[in-house]
Design a protein around this motif. Structure first.
Motif, short mmCIF file in Angstrom:
data_model
loop_
_atom_site.label_atom_id
_atom_site.label_comp_id
_atom_site.label_asym_id
_atom_site.label_seq_id
_atom_site.Cartn_x
_atom_site.Cartn_y
_atom_site.Cartn_z
N ALA A 1 0.82 -1.21 0.00
CA ALA A 1 0.00 0.00 0.00
C ALA A 1 0.85 1.26 0.00
O ALA A 1 0.41 2.30 -0.50
CB ALA A 1 -0.93 0.00 1.21
N ASN B 1 -7.43 2.98 -3.52
CA ASN B 1 -8.69 3.14 -2.81
C ASN B 1 -9.76 3.51 -3.83
O ASN B 1 -9.48 3.60 -5.02
CB ASN B 1 -8.59 4.19 -1.69
CG ASN B 1 -8.35 5.60 -2.18
OD1 ASN B 1 -8.15 5.86 -3.37
ND2 ASN B 1 -8.34 6.55 -1.27
N THR C 1 -3.15 11.81 5.02
CA THR C 1 -3.49 10.64 5.84
C THR C 1 -3.05 9.41 5.06
O THR C 1 -2.77 9.49 3.85
CB THR C 1 -5.01 10.53 6.08
OG1 THR C 1 -5.67 10.19 4.85
CG2 THR C 1 -5.60 11.80 6.66
N ASP D 1 -4.88 7.28 3.90
CA ASP D 1 -5.87 7.04 2.84
C ASP D 1 -5.90 8.13 1.79
O ASP D 1 -6.68 8.07 0.85
CB ASP D 1 -7.26 6.86 3.47
CG ASP D 1 -7.34 5.61 4.33
OD1 ASP D 1 -6.66 4.62 3.98
OD2 ASP D 1 -8.04 5.63 5.34
N HIS D 2 -5.11 9.18 1.93
CA HIS D 2 -5.00 10.27 0.97
C HIS D 2 -6.35 10.94 0.71
O HIS D 2 -6.67 11.32 -0.42
CB HIS D 2 -4.36 9.79 -0.34
CG HIS D 2 -3.02 9.17 -0.12
ND1 HIS D 2 -1.91 9.90 0.21
CD2 HIS D 2 -2.62 7.87 -0.12
CE1 HIS D 2 -0.88 9.09 0.37
NE2 HIS D 2 -1.28 7.86 0.19
N HIS E 1 -15.61 6.86 0.71
CA HIS E 1 -14.30 6.37 0.28
C HIS E 1 -13.88 5.15 1.10
O HIS E 1 -14.31 4.97 2.23
CB HIS E 1 -13.22 7.47 0.39
CG HIS E 1 -12.81 7.80 1.79
ND1 HIS E 1 -11.77 7.16 2.43
CD2 HIS E 1 -13.29 8.71 2.66
CE1 HIS E 1 -11.64 7.67 3.65
NE2 HIS E 1 -12.55 8.61 3.81
N THR E 2 -13.06 4.33 0.48
CA THR E 2 -12.48 3.19 1.18
C THR E 2 -11.12 3.60 1.73
O THR E 2 -10.60 4.66 1.40
CB THR E 2 -12.25 1.99 0.23
OG1 THR E 2 -11.23 2.33 -0.72
CG2 THR E 2 -13.52 1.59 -0.49
N LYS E 3 -10.53 2.73 2.52
CA LYS E 3 -9.16 2.94 2.94
C LYS E 3 -8.24 2.54 1.79
O LYS E 3 -8.68 1.88 0.83
CB LYS E 3 -8.83 2.15 4.21
CG LYS E 3 -8.86 0.64 4.01
CD LYS E 3 -8.52 -0.07 5.31
CE LYS E 3 -8.35 -1.56 5.04
NZ LYS E 3 -7.81 -2.27 6.19
N VAL E 4 -6.98 2.92 1.85
CA VAL E 4 -5.99 2.53 0.85
C VAL E 4 -5.51 1.12 1.20
O VAL E 4 -5.20 0.84 2.36
CB VAL E 4 -4.80 3.51 0.81
CG1 VAL E 4 -3.67 2.96 -0.04
CG2 VAL E 4 -5.25 4.86 0.26
N THR F 1 -11.17 -4.28 0.67
CA THR F 1 -11.89 -3.36 1.55
C THR F 1 -13.22 -3.04 0.89
O THR F 1 -13.46 -3.42 -0.26
CB THR F 1 -11.06 -2.06 1.81
OG1 THR F 1 -11.72 -1.28 2.81
CG2 THR F 1 -10.89 -1.25 0.54
N CYS G 1 -9.18 6.78 -7.64
CA CYS G 1 -8.16 6.45 -6.65
C CYS G 1 -7.43 7.73 -6.28
O CYS G 1 -6.94 8.44 -7.15
CB CYS G 1 -7.17 5.42 -7.21
SG CYS G 1 -5.87 4.97 -6.04
#
Length: 192
Positions: A107, A113, A133, A135-136, A147-150, A157, A176
Motif C-alpha cells: 500500500a 482506494n 493521511t 488514505d489520501h 471512500h475506502t481505505k488505501v 476493503t 483512486c
C-alpha cells in the motif's frame, strides 16, 4: 494543475523503477513527451502490451457487474481498475463497492482506494488529500461522498453509502486518490 498530476505520476513511476517495480503507466500517458515513453518501452518490452492496450481500453467501456446493490472493483499494480463505470439501480437505497487489489505491491508503493465524488470536486479532493493521511483523503472533506481505505496487493476493503447522495447533481465519479493515480484510475458512477 494537470502538469502537477503528470509530474507526480512520473515521480511515482521513477521511484517504482528504482525499487525494481514495474510501472508501464507513464508510457501510456499521452501527455508525456514521446522521448520519455520510448526508453520505458525499450527497457521492458514485456510491459509494452499493457501500456499500448490502455488507450484501447479507455475507448471500450468496461462496466462493473452490479448484483444485489453491490459491485466488486479490482485494482492492479499497473494503476488500473477493471471497470470504468458503475450503474447503480434506482431501487437501491444503499450501495456497496468492494475493492480488491489483485496486485502484489504494498500500500505504501502501489496503494489503491475508491473515492466517490462529483466530477467537479475530484481534482480538489485529490490535491487536498495527497499525503495528509494514509488514505489520501482529507478528514471530514464534505466533497467526498464515500471512500475506502488505501489497500495494497492481496488486500480487500469496501464502502457502503446512501444512493440518494448520487441521484441529483453530478456527474459523479469514482477514483483512486493515491498520489498520481487519479489520472488513470477513474470511472463514472450513476443511478439508473
Amino acid at each position: 494543475m494537470k502538469f502537477r498530476q503528470i509530474l507526480l505520476t512520473s515521480a511515482v513511476a521513477l521511484a517504482l523503477s528504482a525499487c525494481g517495480g514495474q510501472s508501464p503507466a507513464p508510457a501510456a500517458d499521452t501527455a508525456a513527451p514521446a522521448a520519455d515513453a520510448a526508453p520505458a518501452a525499450e527497457a521492458a518490452p514485456a510491459d509494452a502490451a499493457p501500456a499500448e492496450a490502455a488507450p484501447e481500453a479507455a475507448a471500450a467501456s468496461k462496466p462493473a457487474v452490479v448484483e444485489n446493490c453491490a459491485t466488486t472493483i479490482e485494482a492492479n499494480d499497473q494503476m488500473q481498475y477493471n471497470a470504468d463505470s458503475i450503474t447503480v439501480p434506482a431501487s437501491c437505497a444503499q450501495f456497496t463497492i468492494n475493492l480488491k487489489h489483485v496486485g502484489t505491491m504494498g500500500a505504501n508503493v502501489m496503494g489503491h482506494n475508491v473515492v466517490i465524488a462529483a466530477q467537479s470536486d475530484m481534482e480538489g479532493i485529490d490535491q487536498d488529500g495527497a499525503g495528509v493521511t494514509p488514505d489520501h483523503v482529507k478528514a471530514d472533506d464534505a466533497r467526498v461522498i464515500a471512500h475506502t481505505k488505501v489497500i495494497g496487493g492481496g488486500e480487500s476493503t469496501s464502502v457502503t453509502f446512501d444512493v440518494a447522495k448520487i441521484k441529483d447533481g453530478g456527474p459523479y465519479k469514482f477514483f483512486c486518490s493515491f498520489p498520481g493515480h487519479m489520472t488513470l484510475m477513474q470511472g463514472s458512477i450513476q443511478v439508473q
